[in-house]
Scaffold this motif. Structure first.
Motif, PDB file in Angstrom:
ATOM      1  N   SER A 329     -26.357   7.678  -0.532  1.00  0.00           N
ATOM      2  CA  SER A 329     -25.443   7.801  -1.814  1.00  0.00           C
ATOM      3  C   SER A 329     -25.017   9.118  -1.388  1.00  0.00           C
ATOM      4  N   PHE A 330     -25.222  10.248  -0.733  1.00  0.00           N
ATOM      5  CA  PHE A 330     -24.955  11.379  -0.287  1.00  0.00           C
ATOM      6  C   PHE A 330     -24.247  11.309   1.197  1.00  0.00           C
ATOM      7  N   SER A 331     -24.701  10.449   2.151  1.00  0.00           N
ATOM      8  CA  SER A 331     -24.778  10.432   3.102  1.00  0.00           C
ATOM      9  C   SER A 331     -22.536   9.924   3.784  1.00  0.00           C
ATOM     10  N   VAL A 332     -21.881  10.800   4.324  1.00  0.00           N
ATOM     11  CA  VAL A 332     -20.500  10.997   4.145  1.00  0.00           C
ATOM     12  C   VAL A 332     -20.351  10.000   5.447  1.00  0.00           C
ATOM     13  N   ILE A 333     -21.114   9.429   6.176  1.00  0.00           N
ATOM     14  CA  ILE A 333     -20.676   8.242   7.191  1.00  0.00           C
ATOM     15  C   ILE A 333     -20.425   6.746   6.477  1.00  0.00           C
ATOM     16  N   HIS A 334     -21.858   6.239   4.833  1.00  0.00           N
ATOM     17  CA  HIS A 334     -22.017   5.657   4.329  1.00  0.00           C
ATOM     18  C   HIS A 334     -19.975   6.154   3.393  1.00  0.00           C
ATOM     19  N   ASN A 335     -20.190   7.233   2.725  1.00  0.00           N
ATOM     20  CA  ASN A 335     -19.113   7.380   1.269  1.00  0.00           C
ATOM     21  C   ASN A 335     -17.602   7.200   2.421  1.00  0.00           C
ATOM     22  N   VAL A 336     -17.639   7.942   3.638  1.00  0.00           N
ATOM     23  CA  VAL A 336     -16.459   7.442   4.219  1.00  0.00           C
ATOM     24  C   VAL A 336     -15.963   6.091   4.369  1.00  0.00           C
ATOM     25  N   LYS A 337     -17.305   5.194   4.480  1.00  0.00           N
ATOM     26  CA  LYS A 337     -16.506   3.715   4.421  1.00  0.00           C
ATOM     27  C   LYS A 337     -16.317   3.027   3.542  1.00  0.00           C
ATOM     28  N   LYS A 338     -16.307   3.766   2.193  1.00  0.00           N
ATOM     29  CA  LYS A 338     -16.885   3.527   1.216  1.00  0.00           C
ATOM     30  C   LYS A 338     -15.203   3.859   0.643  1.00  0.00           C
ATOM     31  N   LEU A 339     -15.059   5.337   1.200  1.00  0.00           N
ATOM     32  CA  LEU A 339     -14.163   5.375   0.650  1.00  0.00           C
ATOM     33  C   LEU A 339     -12.272   4.804   1.288  1.00  0.00           C
ATOM     34  N   ILE A 340     -12.856   3.927   2.280  1.00  0.00           N
ATOM     35  CA  ILE A 340     -11.542   3.710   3.120  1.00  0.00           C
ATOM     36  C   ILE A 340     -11.487   1.960   3.445  1.00  0.00           C
ATOM     37  N   SER A 341     -12.181   1.337   2.748  1.00  0.00           N
ATOM     38  CA  SER A 341     -11.928   0.157   2.861  1.00  0.00           C
ATOM     39  C   SER A 341     -11.170  -0.397   1.727  1.00  0.00           C
ATOM     40  N   CYS A 342     -10.525  -1.272   2.061  1.00  0.00           N
ATOM     41  CA  CYS A 342      -9.674  -2.281   1.827  1.00  0.00           C
ATOM     42  C   CYS A 342      -9.673  -3.628   0.762  1.00  0.00           C
ATOM     43  N   LYS A 343     -11.288  -3.546   0.059  1.00  0.00           N
ATOM     44  CA  LYS A 343     -11.755  -4.476   0.079  1.00  0.00           C
ATOM     45  C   LYS A 343     -11.464  -4.956  -1.399  1.00  0.00           C
ATOM     46  N   GLN A 344     -11.233  -5.000  -2.651  1.00  0.00           N
ATOM     47  CA  GLN A 344     -10.955  -5.232  -3.115  1.00  0.00           C
ATOM     48  C   GLN A 344     -11.988  -6.355  -4.005  1.00  0.00           C
ATOM     49  N   ASN A 345     -12.268  -6.112  -5.525  1.00  0.00           N
ATOM     50  CA  ASN A 345     -12.927  -7.408  -6.112  1.00  0.00           C
ATOM     51  C   ASN A 345     -11.206  -8.794  -6.857  1.00  0.00           C
ATOM     52  N   HIS A 346     -11.452  -9.503  -6.465  1.00  0.00           N
ATOM     53  CA  HIS A 346     -10.467 -10.450  -6.147  1.00  0.00           C
ATOM     54  C   HIS A 346     -10.847 -11.427  -7.145  1.00  0.00           C
ATOM     55  N   THR A 347     -12.178 -11.542  -8.529  1.00  0.00           N
ATOM     56  CA  THR A 347     -12.558 -11.971  -9.387  1.00  0.00           C
ATOM     57  C   THR A 347     -11.286 -12.025 -10.367  1.00  0.00           C
ATOM     58  N   LEU A 348     -10.797 -11.587 -10.724  1.00  0.00           N
ATOM     59  CA  LEU A 348     -10.039 -10.943 -12.041  1.00  0.00           C
ATOM     60  C   LEU A 348      -8.469 -11.106 -12.212  1.00  0.00           C
ATOM     61  N   GLY A 349      -8.076 -10.849 -10.123  1.00  0.00           N
ATOM     62  CA  GLY A 349      -6.901 -10.047 -10.253  1.00  0.00           C
ATOM     63  C   GLY A 349      -6.015  -9.262 -10.844  1.00  0.00           C
ATOM     64  N   LEU A 350      -6.599  -8.032 -10.936  1.00  0.00           N
ATOM     65  CA  LEU A 350      -6.598  -6.972 -11.427  1.00  0.00           C
ATOM     66  C   LEU A 350      -6.674  -6.137  -9.299  1.00  0.00           C
ATOM     67  N   GLU A 351      -5.902  -6.775  -9.054  1.00  0.00           N
ATOM     68  CA  GLU A 351      -5.193  -5.480  -7.548  1.00  0.00           C
ATOM     69  C   GLU A 351      -4.660  -4.704  -8.122  1.00  0.00           C
ATOM     70  N   CYS A 352      -3.294  -5.273  -8.297  1.00  0.00           N
ATOM     71  CA  CYS A 352      -2.446  -4.127  -8.894  1.00  0.00           C
ATOM     72  C   CYS A 352      -2.627  -3.232  -9.931  1.00  0.00           C
ATOM     73  N   VAL A 353      -3.798  -3.230 -10.622  1.00  0.00           N
ATOM     74  CA  VAL A 353      -4.089  -2.048 -10.750  1.00  0.00           C
ATOM     75  C   VAL A 353      -4.672  -0.585 -10.197  1.00  0.00           C
ATOM     76  N   THR A 354      -5.396  -0.813  -9.174  1.00  0.00           N
ATOM     77  CA  THR A 354      -4.656   0.293  -7.787  1.00  0.00           C
ATOM     78  C   THR A 354      -4.203   0.718  -7.200  1.00  0.00           C
ATOM     79  N   GLY A 355      -2.812  -0.149  -7.460  1.00  0.00           N
ATOM     80  CA  GLY A 355      -1.646   0.478  -7.593  1.00  0.00           C
ATOM     81  C   GLY A 355      -0.579   1.410  -7.725  1.00  0.00           C
TER      82      GLY A 355
END
Length: 785
Positions: A329-355
């Motif tokens: 959880s403290f790894s920079v590699i892990h957190n950078v991957k998590k930060l730049i990931s463009c994956k979203q949870n599509h189960t509720l259709g709330l993708e527009c909230v991020t925008g």
């Protein structure tokens, strides 16, 4: 020519005081002999002579009237008529005085000193040090009570006459005759860097170092007229470079004395310790060391965690455990991957909230930039007034609506996700862990920024307004840090609000802790719950309307430049704007929207085409009117009406809530069209993860900008936009560092602990089963294709 006047003024001042003194002591023989030499030779005084005589002049108390009386005696380009001087000399021989010749620890050096020419401009001293300046400065230095400051002031005056480089730089760094006063220019900053770089340690004796002070000069009001909110008022900020030995009180006396010789005693001068800055050795407190220790501790953890994950990746070790997850959880590699990931949870259709979150934060930062630019040093104060009156610029002024958008989204997401959990657990849900872990997730990064304000913020730079702004922020955080971490600082110690933007975190947290009551009522009582939330919305509309009507308040936060030099001291901001009871409407609208969308997706309800057209039309109209109608209140022709103000403060929040509610609902049900696709753009996902940290660090960027600004800014739409863009980029850069170092690791730990103690986790990844996928409106497929 005019400099020779000083010697004559010395004699005349002494003669003028003959009747009052009535003492039997004779004038200092050395001075008399020196004057007699000048009188007999009928020559012009040189600068070495004046270096001593200017000190004697102030000691004998030369008055401006005396100088004026003998000004007609000067003839022939600095040569004085011999007969007149002889008579004056004879009269001076019998003059008595009780004022001894001032003792100079360096007067012998002055007598031996040679005039040093200035390479760039040999005639600089003679062109700028006019007799009027010299006499006013001499009198001002004499009025200083502190002995060390007064002695260094004398050394400065002598250095001017001897063409000493450091003295010329001290005079040059101070602001001169004001320019553009009638144009609205109220900041005359001189040359900050030239002043603080002065260090006269070559001649021995007293060492003089430069100190930059920014005095506040207030012009008297002729009469009580109608309150004018535009422009910069009757305040002028004036830079003066003085020796570092002088305290703020002495500088105040000095500036007041100078002004009394030029514009009279009708002005008031204010100089505080925060207004003065000189380069001193860095002082480090125990709190500073403690903060650095915390940062280094986290840096070590990040380093070893990153090395650990790098080793796992390189050697292909896939073994996982709770301990492994905590370390990673403290790894920079892990957190950078998590930060730049463009994956979203599509189960509720709330993708527009991020925008929506990303764009709202971008414009919030831009609004903060506009506020600090407009209230800081500018060349034309009326330029900002022209911008705010233009209807097309109204989107910059409705920063409060964008903050309300975050409150709306916070309530909406909490309600939507909690209703799902209540459905799954049939109402048996312990919300206490959710509230506790929410506090744990938000607070660490918040504390880090507060500690930075309390320790190293004043030490990271310098500038004309640096001490005034940074030291003030540090003092406020030292006073009210505890109110911030308890999230009550919008009601407690509002006069000492630490971090001007922190009020939002308190409002959001307070409402987050009471929201489960409303959400549970919506889930438990299908009929009573909506009625309860509807009544709450009505009450939330009435409260700000009554307060505004009763107290004759503004309809919203109006960004007039002179009222926001220090935003925390603004009356409306600290007494009404930051209060939770003034922000209830948009939050309750978010809860209601979350409930409506939950029921729509639960019943798989489909909107008709006519309804969609009606809803989009209504939403666009309400959103546009709400955004641009604020410009009405900035117009010259508008006259305040408390009924209109009360109606606006309440109804515009309802209208904005409706517009946002339909936007989120339409996007979540596949009716968002091209706007829905734009708001669901994957590029906005990483930025949306930085919005919280961006909100925390934006104050540092804004304070740094205004604190280090060396010259007033010429305000145009282009310069404001250009500066706002740079502030946005810097803010998100600092937010990335804060996120990777503190927020993302803590968030990762929170998820692990929630899975252990509060399953299923209430987070963006809460819904992953087939039943939730089916409950979603099938029209969302149109949005994904």
């Amino acid at each position: 020519m005019l400099l020779a006047l000083l010697a004559i003024a010395c004699v005349c001042a002494a003669a003028d005081n003959y009747t009052d003194l009535k003492l039997n002591t004779t004038i200092d023989q050395r001075l008399h002999n020196r004057l007699s030499t000048f009188f007999d030779t009928n020559r012009t005084l040189d600068r070495r002579d004046l270096a001593l005589l200017n000190r004697t002049a102030q000691t004998l108390g030369i008055k401006k009237e005396v100088v004026e009386k003998i000004s007609d005696l000067i003839k022939n380009n600095g040569t004085v008529e011999t007969g007149i001087l002889s008579r004056l000399s004879e009269e001076a021989k019998g003059i008595v005085t009780a004022l001894p010749y001032p003792t100079l620890p360096y007067k012998e050096e002055i007598g031996k000193d040679k005039l040093v020419p200035i390479d760039e401009s040999p005639d600089y001293a003679s062109s700028v040090v006019l007799a009027s300046d010299l006499l006013s400065l001499t009198s001002a230095v004499a009025s200083v009570q502190e002995k060390v400051c007064r002695e260094q002031g004398y050394r400065f005056l002598d250095g001017l006459l001897l063409n000493k480089r450091w003295a010329l730089r001290m005079f040059d760094a101070s602001a001169k005759s004001p320019q553009g006063l009638l144009f609205g220019s109220s900041y005359h900053l001189g040359n900050f860097d030239e002043c603080v770089a002065i260090d006269d340690s070559t001649d021995g004796g007293i060492t003089v170092e430069g100190q930059y002070c920014l005095a506040t000069i207030k012009w008297p009001k002729k009469h009580k007229a109608k309150k004018v909110r535009t422009g910069r008022g009757e305040t002028l900020r004036w830079a003066v470079c003085v020796p570092s030995a002088c305290s703020a009180k002495s500088v105040n006396s000095f500036v007041s004395s100078v002004l009394s010789h030029t514009v009279g005693n009708r002005t008031s001068v204010q100089v505080t310790e925060r207004d003065c800055y000189s380069r001193t050795p860095l002082t480090v407190t125990s709190l500073d060391v403690g903060f650095l220790a915390v940062i280094l501790f986290f840096a070590v953890i990040l380093l070893f965690s990153t090395i650990y994950e790098f080793y796992k990746i390189k050697w292909g070790v896939n073994k996982t455990s709770v301990l492994h997850n905590l370390v990673v959880s403290f790894s920079v590699i892990h957190n950078v991957k998590k930060l730049i990931s463009c994956k979203q949870n599509h189960t509720l259709g709330l993708e527009c909230v991020t925008g929506i979150k990303t764009l709202a934060m971008v414009f919030i930062i831009a609004g903060h930039a506009c506020l600090f630019i407009a209230s800081g040093p500018v060349m034309d104060a009326e330029a900002w007034d022209r911008l705010v009156r233009h209807p097309a610029d109204a989107f910059m002024l409705n920063n409060s609506l964008l903050v309300d958008t975050f409150l709306f989204l916070s309530a909406f997401l909490f309600c939507r996700l909690l209703l799902i959990e209540l459905d799954k657990r049939k109402g048996r849900l312990n919300v206490i862990p959710i509230l506790v872990f929410r506090y744990i997730r938000v607070t660490p990064a918040y504390i880090v920024v507060i500690l930075f304000y309390m320790t190293w913020l004043p030490k990271i730079g310098e500038g004309p307004l640096w001490e005034d702004r940074m030291q003030l922020e540090q003092e406020r955080c030292m006073t009210s840090w505890w109110a911030n971490i308890l999230y009550i600082n919008n009601y407690v110690n509002t006069d000492h609000l630490c971090m001007f933007q922190s009020w939002y975190l308190s409002v959001d947290t307070q409402l987050f802790f009471v929201a489960p009551i409303f959400i549970f009522s919506l889930w438990r009582w299908r009929r009573v719950g909506p009625i309860f939330i509807s009544i709450s919305i009505i009450v939330s509309v009435i409260i700000p309307a009554v307060i505004t009507y009763k107290n004759y308040l503004d309809p919203t936060l109006l960004f007039y430049a002179k009222e926001f030099t220090d935003i925390v001291s603004n009356f409306y901001f600290k007494t009404e704007y930051i209060k939770t009871h003034m922000k209830l409407t948009t939050y309750f609208m978010g809860l209601l929207t979350g409930y409506i969308l939950h029921r729509i997706q639960e019943k798989d309800y489909k909107f008709s085409r006519i309804f969609k057209v009606f809803a989009w039309t209504t939403s666009i109209i309400l959103g546009t009117v709400t955004t641009f109608s604020v410009s009405v209140f900035y117009q010259d022709w508008y006259e305040y009406n408390n009924i209109e103000a009360a109606a606006y403060i309440s109804l515009h929040k309802v209208a904005w809530g409706i517009a946002n509610g339909w936007l989120v609902t339409a996007c979540a049900t596949g009716s968002g069209g091209y706007l829905g696709k734009l708001l669901s753009w994957k590029f906005l996902v990483p930025l949306s993860r930085l919005t919280f940290c961006a909100y925390l660090v934006n104050g540092v960027v804004e304070l740094y900008y205004v604190g280090q600004l060396r010259h007033p800014l010429h305000i145009t739409f282009f310069t404001v936009v250009a500066n706002a863009i740079s502030h946005i980029i810097l803010t998100f850069f600092l937010a990335t560092l804060l996120c990777l170092s503190f927020e993302s690791p803590i968030h990762g730990i929170e998820k692990i602990l929630l899975r252990m103690f509060a399953r299923p986790v209430l987070s963006d990844n809460a819904m992953r089963n087939q039943q939730d996928q089916i409950s979603r409106n099938t029209s969302q497929r149109k949005l994904e294709t």
